[in-house]
Scaffold this motif. Structure first.
Motif, PDB file in Angstrom:
ATOM      1  N   CYS A  37       0.832  -1.215   0.000  1.00 50.23           N
ATOM      2  CA  CYS A  37       0.000   0.000   0.000  1.00 50.23           C
ATOM      3  C   CYS A  37       0.861   1.258   0.000  1.00 50.23           C
ATOM      4  O   CYS A  37       0.529   2.259  -0.647  1.00 50.23           O
ATOM      5  N   LEU A  38       1.982   1.202   0.716  1.00 50.75           N
ATOM      6  CA  LEU A  38       2.915   2.332   0.742  1.00 50.75           C
ATOM      7  C   LEU A  38       3.485   2.591  -0.650  1.00 50.75           C
ATOM      8  O   LEU A  38       3.596   3.751  -1.082  1.00 50.75           O
ATOM      9  N   VAL A  39       3.812   1.520  -1.361  1.00 51.29           N
ATOM     10  CA  VAL A  39       4.372   1.650  -2.720  1.00 51.29           C
ATOM     11  C   VAL A  39       3.353   2.301  -3.658  1.00 51.29           C
ATOM     12  O   VAL A  39       3.709   3.113  -4.519  1.00 51.29           O
ATOM     13  N   THR A  79      -5.549  -4.876  -8.523  1.00 50.97           N
ATOM     14  CA  THR A  79      -6.251  -6.052  -7.995  1.00 50.97           C
ATOM     15  C   THR A  79      -6.846  -6.903  -9.109  1.00 50.97           C
ATOM     16  O   THR A  79      -7.113  -8.101  -8.914  1.00 50.97           O
ATOM     17  N   LEU A  80      -7.035  -6.322 -10.306  1.00 50.26           N
ATOM     18  CA  LEU A  80      -7.461  -7.101 -11.473  1.00 50.26           C
ATOM     19  C   LEU A  80      -6.306  -7.919 -12.039  1.00 50.26           C
ATOM     20  O   LEU A  80      -6.516  -8.978 -12.647  1.00 50.26           O
ATOM     21  N   ILE A  81      -5.079  -7.416 -11.827  1.00 48.49           N
ATOM     22  CA  ILE A  81      -3.885  -8.058 -12.387  1.00 48.49           C
ATOM     23  C   ILE A  81      -3.325  -9.114 -11.436  1.00 48.49           C
ATOM     24  O   ILE A  81      -2.924 -10.205 -11.864  1.00 48.49           O
ATOM     25  N   ILE A  82      -3.303  -8.778 -10.145  1.00 55.73           N
ATOM     26  CA  ILE A  82      -2.720  -9.672  -9.133  1.00 55.73           C
ATOM     27  C   ILE A  82      -3.817 -10.596  -8.608  1.00 55.73           C
ATOM     28  O   ILE A  82      -4.669 -10.179  -7.818  1.00 55.73           O
ATOM     29  N   LEU A 111      -0.700 -10.777   1.037  1.00 58.37           N
ATOM     30  CA  LEU A 111      -0.793  -9.324   1.206  1.00 58.37           C
ATOM     31  C   LEU A 111      -2.036  -8.914   1.992  1.00 58.37           C
ATOM     32  O   LEU A 111      -2.069  -7.819   2.568  1.00 58.37           O
ATOM     33  N   GLN A 112      -3.046  -9.782   2.027  1.00 54.65           N
ATOM     34  CA  GLN A 112      -4.363  -9.394   2.535  1.00 54.65           C
ATOM     35  C   GLN A 112      -4.373  -8.910   3.990  1.00 54.65           C
ATOM     36  O   GLN A 112      -5.038  -7.915   4.299  1.00 54.65           O
ATOM     37  N   GLY A 130      -8.835   0.397  -2.590  1.00 54.84           N
ATOM     38  CA  GLY A 130      -8.848   0.089  -4.016  1.00 54.84           C
ATOM     39  C   GLY A 130      -8.488  -1.366  -4.292  1.00 54.84           C
ATOM     40  O   GLY A 130      -9.091  -2.025  -5.147  1.00 54.84           O
ATOM     41  N   LEU A 131      -7.517  -1.895  -3.544  1.00 57.25           N
ATOM     42  CA  LEU A 131      -7.106  -3.291  -3.707  1.00 57.25           C
ATOM     43  C   LEU A 131      -8.203  -4.264  -3.294  1.00 57.25           C
ATOM     44  O   LEU A 131      -8.218  -5.417  -3.741  1.00 57.25           O
ATOM     45  N   ASN A 132      -9.109  -3.816  -2.438  1.00 53.75           N
ATOM     46  CA  ASN A 132     -10.215  -4.664  -1.976  1.00 53.75           C
ATOM     47  C   ASN A 132     -11.504  -4.434  -2.755  1.00 53.75           C
ATOM     48  O   ASN A 132     -12.561  -4.936  -2.367  1.00 53.75           O
ATOM     49  N   THR A 133     -11.430  -3.670  -3.844  1.00 55.58           N
ATOM     50  CA  THR A 133     -12.640  -3.266  -4.566  1.00 55.58           C
ATOM     51  C   THR A 133     -12.695  -3.884  -5.961  1.00 55.58           C
ATOM     52  O   THR A 133     -11.703  -3.854  -6.703  1.00 55.58           O
ATOM     53  N   ASN A 134     -13.852  -4.399  -6.296  1.00 57.51           N
ATOM     54  CA  ASN A 134     -14.095  -4.954  -7.628  1.00 57.51           C
ATOM     55  C   ASN A 134     -14.627  -3.832  -8.516  1.00 57.51           C
ATOM     56  O   ASN A 134     -15.775  -3.391  -8.356  1.00 57.51           O
ATOM     57  N   ILE A 135     -13.807  -3.373  -9.438  1.00 54.66           N
ATOM     58  CA  ILE A 135     -14.170  -2.208 -10.251  1.00 54.66           C
ATOM     59  C   ILE A 135     -15.372  -2.487 -11.143  1.00 54.66           C
ATOM     60  O   ILE A 135     -16.190  -1.602 -11.412  1.00 54.66           O
TER      61      ILE A 135
END
Length: 335
Positions: free
Chosen positions: A14-16, A45-48, A54-55, A295-300
């Motif tokens: 998240c820092l990165v 999150t679509l790519i990874i 990481l969760q 954002g990482l936890n969100t399904n766009i």
């Protein structure tokens, strides 16, 4: 050591994301770092596909670091100065906040909107955009997708307001004082208030930026009563649902108490301007980190499919606040 092993990778990730988002936000302030962080997080999150390791850190960042950011936000608020300079705007602030909350409640009922989405859009529109959403989300136990959606709605109308409000103020023949009140009460987020006031100053050769920012900071104080009221309401609803006694320790948002204490520290001890600026920057950066996690936890894809009702709610709140802000100025003899 176990904390670092479990949560360190996700926090670092998240820092990165937060670092480039911070600089992008500085370059395009009308968009802001939090929006960039959410967008980057949703794309990644679509790519990874495998991010189990990481969760734990992502969850910690989206919850605990977000609350910490709200606490540090309090150090940027000198209560005595804000209330002294913003006293004139209080009637307008109270009415605009009430208007937004009433509109969001009506549309929650009419559109069968999820209650968390209605609350987040309502407080985000009326108080201080992303900061209000950040403070409210843990209290009402909003999901990361609900937070991301609300931030996106607020962002949309922030950009529109920053672009059209200076021209609208000119067409309405607002005074410099009137536009400062209008921008400070009718624009959602601090960065967009700054952008709108700076554009007005550039056109008219005035100095409304400080006045608009003061009105905006006065609005931010509403975080305290709103979150406490929501915490009490949430506790009562849980009691009705679960049939158990309300636990004050469980429902009370202690991070809001620390936010208030931080404001008191700044007010009483007159912290140096450099220290306050650093703490405000730290708060902003931690919010960007938390938005990266959200954002990482969100399904766009799901976000886009379910976004029509929150966007309409945000639009109605935005129009209602702008109209009432101008109406109150007229009634008070300012415009």
């Amino acid at each position: 050591m176990n904390f670092i092993k479990q949560k360190g990778p996700g926090i670092l990730f998240c820092l990165v994301i937060a670092l480039p988002s911070w600089f992008l936000g500085q370059a395009v302030p009308v968009v802001g770092g939090p929006v960039f962080a959410i967008l980057i997080g949703m794309i990644l999150t679509l790519i990874i596909h495998k991010k189990d390791f990481l969760q734990p850190g992502i969850t910690f960042t989206s919850k605990k670091i977000l609350q910490t950011a709200v606490v540090f936000l309090g150090f940027g608020m000198n209560l005595a100065e804000i209330l002294a300079k913003g006293r004139q705007s209080l009637p307008i602030i109270i009415v605009t906040i009430s208007t937004s909350l009433i509109i969001s409640f009506i549309l929650y009922k009419a559109l069968k909107l999820h209650p968390n989405s209605a609350v987040l859009v309502g407080v985000g529109s009326s108080i201080c955009g992303g900061s209000a959403i950040a403070a409210t989300a843990p209290v009402i136990k909003a999901t990361d997708e609900e937070v991301a959606q609300s931030i996106s709605v607020i962002f949309l109308f922030n950009v529109i307001a920053a672009l059209i409000f200076p021209a609208l103020g000119g067409l309405l023949h607002l005074s410099n004082e009137g536009f400062g009140l209008f921008a400070g009460t009718a624009v959602n987020d601090t960065s967009s208030v700054t952008a709108a006031a700076a554009a007005w100053d550039g056109i008219h050769g005035s100095n409304t930026l400080e006045a608009a920012a003061t009105v905006k900071m006065t609005r931010t104080l509403a975080i305290i009563p709103i979150t406490l009221i929501l915490a009490a309401y949430k506790g009562r609803k849980e009691k009705e649902t679960e049939g158990s006694a309300i636990s004050l320790k469980k429902t009370f948002p202690y991070f809001v108490l620390f936010f208030a204490l931080a404001s008191v520290v700044t007010t009483v001890f007159q912290l140096p301007a450099e220290a306050i600026a650093s703490l405000k920057d730290l708060s902003k950066f931690l919010i960007i980190m938390a938005m990266a996690a959200i954002g990482l936890n969100t399904n766009i894809v799901k976000l886009v499919k379910t976004g029509a009702k929150p966007i309409f709610t945000g639009f109605c709140c935005w129009i209602g606040i702008a109209f009432v802000s101008l109406l109150m100025q007229h009634l008070l003899g300012i415009w």
